[in-house]
Enzyme design. Structure first.
Site, mmCIF file in Angstrom:
data_model
loop_
_atom_site.group_PDB
_atom_site.id
_atom_site.type_symbol
_atom_site.label_atom_id
_atom_site.label_comp_id
_atom_site.label_asym_id
_atom_site.label_seq_id
_atom_site.Cartn_x
_atom_site.Cartn_y
_atom_site.Cartn_z
ATOM 1 N N GLU A 176 -38.551 -24.007 11.337
ATOM 2 C CA GLU A 176 -38.671 -23.670 9.918
ATOM 3 C C GLU A 176 -37.547 -24.317 9.118
ATOM 4 O O GLU A 176 -37.768 -24.880 8.041
ATOM 5 C CB GLU A 176 -38.614 -22.157 9.693
ATOM 6 C CG GLU A 176 -39.573 -21.345 10.508
ATOM 7 C CD GLU A 176 -38.952 -20.820 11.796
ATOM 8 O OE1 GLU A 176 -38.582 -21.630 12.677
ATOM 9 O OE2 GLU A 176 -38.846 -19.593 11.946
ATOM 10 N N CYS A 198 -36.858 -15.769 12.263
ATOM 11 C CA CYS A 198 -35.659 -14.942 12.366
ATOM 12 C C CYS A 198 -35.171 -14.557 10.967
ATOM 13 O O CYS A 198 -35.666 -15.057 9.948
ATOM 14 C CB CYS A 198 -34.577 -15.694 13.145
ATOM 15 S SG CYS A 198 -33.795 -17.048 12.230
ATOM 16 N N CYS A 233 -33.954 -17.615 8.971
ATOM 17 C CA CYS A 233 -35.080 -18.437 8.515
ATOM 18 C C CYS A 233 -35.858 -17.732 7.412
ATOM 19 O O CYS A 233 -36.297 -18.366 6.450
ATOM 20 C CB CYS A 233 -36.008 -18.789 9.670
ATOM 21 S SG CYS A 233 -35.333 -20.050 10.764
#
Length: 161
Positions: free
Chosen positions: A81, A115, A118
């Protein structure tokens, strides 16, 4: 057989994931604009011009039994990402991010949730929709703010955010 656009972009994200250099799990990300044009791609890998885990043939996190989802600062890789968002820059605004991944040892599809770091980057980039592969032919669609709030509660243990 022709697939729908979500499946198409998730399949491309899976192909990007196979470029990854992590020895545990690899992910691919595709950022697509409102016209279904690919703006950028990203995969799990070491920072530019740095040796990756496949070149070193070792994973520090794996060697030290660091559980998945924790101590990301101990990982050589940049998340898919992040790489896609860095390449897209301001062109990510108003786009959809597609995300797919697999377990390196089993080659099985891995259900992914970006996460906490991200998820913050996704919100700040202006991405309007996140579509994550949950199985070979299934996916989950999420609003970036909902994703951020979910990850925030998990990471910070704060149920009021």
């Amino acid at each position: 057989m022709r697939t729908n656009r979500h499946q198409y972009f998730l399949d491309l994200a899976t192909r990007c994931a196979h470029q990854g250099t992590c020895l545990r799990r690899n992910f691919g990300a595709i950022i697509v604009d409102e016209y279904n044009t690919i703006v950028s791609t990203g995969y799990t890998g070491a920072p530019r011009k740095q040796m990756d885990c496949t070149e070193l043939n070792r994973c520090w996190r794996k060697e030290h039994n660091i559980p998945s989802g924790s101590n990301y600062e101990r990982c050589r890789s940049v998340h898919a990402e992040m790489n896609a968002l860095l390449q897209a820059g301001k062109h990510a605004r108003g786009c959809t991010l597609y995300l797919s991944g697999f377990d390196v040892e089993t080659d099985e599809t891995t259900q992914i949730w970006p996460c906490f770091l991200c998820s913050k980057m996704i919100v700040n980039s202006g991405i309007t929709n996140v579509i994550m592969r949950t199985g070979p032919d299934t996916f989950k669609e999420m609003d970036p703010m909902v994703l951020y709030q979910m990850r925030s509660r998990e990471s910070l243990g704060d149920d009021n955010k």
